[in-house]
Enzyme design. Structure first.
Site, PDB file in Angstrom:
ATOM      1  N   LYS A 152      -7.895  28.805 -30.322  1.00  0.00           N
ATOM      2  CA  LYS A 152      -9.025  27.882 -30.258  1.00  0.00           C
ATOM      3  C   LYS A 152      -9.081  27.353 -28.825  1.00  0.00           C
ATOM      4  CE  LYS A 152      -8.315  23.594 -31.831  1.00  0.00           C
ATOM      5  NZ  LYS A 152      -7.961  22.470 -32.694  1.00  0.00           N
ATOM      6  N   LYS A 156      -0.027  29.853 -41.971  1.00  0.00           N
ATOM      7  CA  LYS A 156       1.304  29.608 -42.544  1.00  0.00           C
ATOM      8  C   LYS A 156       1.212  28.704 -43.777  1.00  0.00           C
ATOM      9  CE  LYS A 156       4.006  26.919 -39.948  1.00  0.00           C
ATOM     10  NZ  LYS A 156       4.557  25.710 -40.528  1.00  0.00           N
ATOM     11  N   HIS A 213     -17.977  26.321 -39.418  1.00  0.00           N
ATOM     12  CA  HIS A 213     -18.405  27.194 -38.328  1.00  0.00           C
ATOM     13  C   HIS A 213     -17.830  28.589 -38.558  1.00  0.00           C
ATOM     14  CE1 HIS A 213     -20.249  27.645 -34.396  1.00  0.00           C
ATOM     15  NE2 HIS A 213     -19.329  28.574 -34.213  1.00  0.00           N
ATOM     16  N   ARG A 217      -4.681  18.048 -34.425  1.00  0.00           N
ATOM     17  CA  ARG A 217      -5.253  19.360 -34.098  1.00  0.00           C
ATOM     18  C   ARG A 217      -4.870  19.702 -32.676  1.00  0.00           C
ATOM     19  NH1 ARG A 217     -11.124  17.504 -34.720  1.00  0.00           N
ATOM     20  NH2 ARG A 217      -9.988  15.697 -33.994  1.00  0.00           N
ATOM     21  N   CYS A 271      -0.827  26.718 -38.048  1.00  0.00           N
ATOM     22  CA  CYS A 271      -0.834  25.916 -39.281  1.00  0.00           C
ATOM     23  C   CYS A 271      -1.535  26.590 -40.460  1.00  0.00           C
ATOM     24  CB  CYS A 271      -1.473  24.562 -39.001  1.00  0.00           C
ATOM     25  SG  CYS A 271      -0.681  23.712 -37.644  1.00  0.00           S
TER      26      CYS A 271
HETATM   27  C1  UGA Z   1      -4.996  22.147 -38.127  1.00  0.00           C
HETATM   28  C2  UGA Z   1      -5.647  20.937 -38.819  1.00  0.00           C
HETATM   29  O1  UGA Z   1      -7.023  20.853 -38.422  1.00  0.00           O
HETATM   30  C3  UGA Z   1      -4.916  19.651 -38.461  1.00  0.00           C
HETATM   31  O2  UGA Z   1      -5.478  18.562 -39.184  1.00  0.00           O
HETATM   32  C4  UGA Z   1      -3.425  19.790 -38.828  1.00  0.00           C
HETATM   33  O3  UGA Z   1      -2.678  18.654 -38.490  1.00  0.00           O
HETATM   34  C5  UGA Z   1      -2.854  20.982 -38.082  1.00  0.00           C
HETATM   35  O4  UGA Z   1      -3.593  22.157 -38.460  1.00  0.00           O
HETATM   36  C6  UGA Z   1      -1.402  21.118 -38.457  1.00  0.00           C
HETATM   37  O5  UGA Z   1      -1.111  21.380 -39.629  1.00  0.00           O
HETATM   38  O6  UGA Z   1      -0.543  20.840 -37.626  1.00  0.00           O
HETATM   39  P1  UGA Z   1      -5.132  23.241 -35.685  1.00  0.00           P
HETATM   40  O7  UGA Z   1      -4.492  24.433 -36.325  1.00  0.00           O
HETATM   41  O8  UGA Z   1      -4.560  22.706 -34.425  1.00  0.00           O
HETATM   42  O9  UGA Z   1      -5.168  21.994 -36.719  1.00  0.00           O
HETATM   43  O10 UGA Z   1      -6.647  23.604 -35.333  1.00  0.00           O
HETATM   44  P2  UGA Z   1      -8.059  23.555 -36.112  1.00  0.00           P
HETATM   45  O11 UGA Z   1      -9.010  22.848 -35.256  1.00  0.00           O
HETATM   46  O12 UGA Z   1      -7.926  23.095 -37.496  1.00  0.00           O
HETATM   47  O13 UGA Z   1      -8.472  25.110 -36.119  1.00  0.00           O
HETATM   48  C7  UGA Z   1      -7.734  26.096 -36.851  1.00  0.00           C
HETATM   49  C8  UGA Z   1      -8.449  27.426 -36.810  1.00  0.00           C
HETATM   50  O14 UGA Z   1      -9.645  27.393 -37.579  1.00  0.00           O
HETATM   51  C9  UGA Z   1      -8.877  27.876 -35.407  1.00  0.00           C
HETATM   52  O15 UGA Z   1      -8.626  29.246 -35.265  1.00  0.00           O
HETATM   53  C10 UGA Z   1     -10.368  27.599 -35.381  1.00  0.00           C
HETATM   54  O16 UGA Z   1     -11.091  28.426 -34.501  1.00  0.00           O
HETATM   55  C11 UGA Z   1     -10.739  27.896 -36.836  1.00  0.00           C
HETATM   56  N1  UGA Z   1     -11.969  27.235 -37.279  1.00  0.00           N
HETATM   57  C12 UGA Z   1     -12.040  25.875 -37.331  1.00  0.00           C
HETATM   58  C13 UGA Z   1     -13.065  28.017 -37.662  1.00  0.00           C
HETATM   59  O17 UGA Z   1     -13.030  29.263 -37.618  1.00  0.00           O
HETATM   60  N2  UGA Z   1     -14.200  27.385 -38.098  1.00  0.00           N
HETATM   61  C14 UGA Z   1     -14.299  26.021 -38.160  1.00  0.00           C
HETATM   62  O18 UGA Z   1     -15.370  25.526 -38.578  1.00  0.00           O
HETATM   63  C15 UGA Z   1     -13.189  25.257 -37.771  1.00  0.00           C
END
Ligand code: UGA
Length: 438
Positions: A325, A267, A255, A155, A264
């Protein structure tokens, strides 16, 4: 210890390269982007990722196990394991652009000089492993390499930690020889009893998409529940908390907010949906998750307009948070990127602030107003939206905000502010799925 070549110094390649050198391997990260490689050789990190700078520094300077080069051919020749960590951007039609993968495979095909493991870390559609194998086989004997799919689950913002202490390792390898070499590459994790799954190449590719799409689905689900909670007078946080206490559901990724962004989820959900259509098995749940996510930022604009008595045009609005994020400067598919142009179109003057992502945003949107701190951004504005849950906004001084703004109007799109405090200070406010006072 292995000699490793990592092709691509994006955030996956760089974090993986640094992490693998920390495991004791001799790693060379290569890229066609000379500017990036020069930066890295000057000790500068092209992305903001907590912990990465010190990890790179200690492995370059102290132990001399991490190197950066544009000489891709030499690095491939010198290595026993070659990781492919190049970008897999999305094409206009939503499909994955595999041109960087193809060129990496061709470079490998042209430079294999003895047996090597060729391992893909980039997120690639099911079947890409076979495509890479074919490219290499077109110029080489099958005994020269084994292909492995080893998707990453990093992440942004906590990528170093995710690499060093992963929940699980997926190794899609066709031979036990390749699997054993990969186990050795990850020996420190293996010794720590990190769960390791040996799967087929195609299974490993599918696991990555299925996992990301499921997390995206979870977010869209809670966002829809949140939207409904607003109409039935329920606080979605109570609902999510109670749901999460069920071990089968888990509290993570429940959340609500303005929709998921980043490089990620948007896409990967689209790519999986395309794969489903290709095999005449449309993934309706994923398609719905995508649709919900596309609508969520526009709901934020409606909310803001409501807070401003449907007179949004001509107003000054402070945007706190531009990255997709916290703890990253990445603005790809961030809500800010979707909302700000629409607000500008509606005649809003934007006052933007982000602790880290402002330069990236300025490059893409040079014409809005940027401020060096939230106090300046918020001064004399008619409303404020929080779009990223940076820690400095969690504990933000609401009394100060009220004194600086023209009108105390806040849209807390990440649900981080205390509702009782907002009530007490007589803010006009809204959020996603919690009690509101208009
Ligand atoms: C995501 C996955 O969590 C990783 O496991 C994966 O390796 C990565 O994609 C990838 O494919 O390379 P990432 O995109 O860095 O990681 O970030 P996340 O923490 O998953 O958040 C993604 C989005 O979802 C953000 O915009 C975040 O604000 C949102 N989000 C996350 C929510 O709106 N609610 C939540 O409860 C969690």
């Amino acid at each position: 210890m292995e000699k490793i070549c990592v092709i691509g110094v994006g955030y996956v390649g760089l974090v993986s390269g640094a992490g693998l050198s920390e495991f004791g391997h001799d790693v060379t990260c290569v890229d066609i982007d000379e500017v990036k490689i020069n930066l890295l050789n000057d000790g500068k990190i092209p992305i903001y990722e907590p912990g990465l700078q010190s990890l790179v520094e200690s492995n370059c300077r102290n132990s001399n196990r991490l190197h950066f080069s544009i000489d891709i051919s030499k690095s491939i020749k010198d290595s026993s394991v070659v990781f492919i960590a190049v970008g897999t951007p999305q094409k206009k039609n939503g499909k994955v652009d595999l041109s960087f993968i193809d060129s990496a495979a061709n470079m490998i095909a042209d430079n294999i000089n003895d047996y090597k493991i060729i391992c893909t870390k980039s997120t690639v559609p099911v079947g890409t492993g076979e495509r890479i194998e074919k490219i290499i086989l077109s110029k080489n004997k099958s005994t020269m390499f084994d292909y492995v799919s080893n998707p990453e689950f990093l992440r942004e913002g906590s990528a170093v930690n995710d690499f060093m202490i992963p929940d699980r390792l997926i190794i899609g390898a066709r031979t036990s020889k390749a699997y054993n070499i990969m186990k050795n590459v990850y020996r420190p994790l293996y010794v720590n009893e990190t769960p390791i799954m040996n799967t087929s190449v195609e299974t490993a590719e599918m696991i990555k998409y299925a996992a990301n799409a499921f997390l995206a689905l979870k977010i869209s689900y809670i966002n829809e529940i949140a939207n409904l909670c607003e109409d039935v007078g329920v606080d979605v946080h109570d609902v999510a908390k109670a749901m999460g206490q069920d071990g089968r559901i888990s509290p993570k990724f429940l959340h609500p907010g303005p929709g998921y962004g980043g490089s990620c989820f948007p896409k990967d959900t689209l790519a999986l949906s395309h794969l489903g259509k290709k095999f005449n098995k449309p993934l309706k749940t994923i398609e719905a998750a995508i649709e919900v996510n596309n609508n969520q930022p526009m709901r934020m604009i409606e909310k803001l307009n409501n807070l401003l008595d449907n007179k949004i045009s001509g107003k000054k609005v402070a945007i706190l948070g531009l990255s997709f994020k916290p703890k990253t400067d990445d603005i790809r598919e961030a809500t800010s990127v979707k909302i700000i142009p629409e607000l500008v179109r509606l005649g809003v003057t934007i006052h933007a602030y982000d602790p880290i992502a402002m330069n990236n945003f300025r490059n893409q949107f040079p014409d809005i107003n940027y401020f060096e701190n939230w106090e300046e951004a918020i001064r004399d504005t008619d409303a404020c939206i929080i779009l990223t849950e940076w820690n400095e906004f969690r504990g933000i001084d609401l009394i100060k905000i009220k004194s600086l703004m023209s009108e105390p109007v806040i849209l807390d799109a990440k649900n981080i502010l205390s509702i009782s405090k907002l009530e007490e200070l007589e803010f006009k406010y809204d959020n996603v799925g919690r009690k509101i006072s208009l």
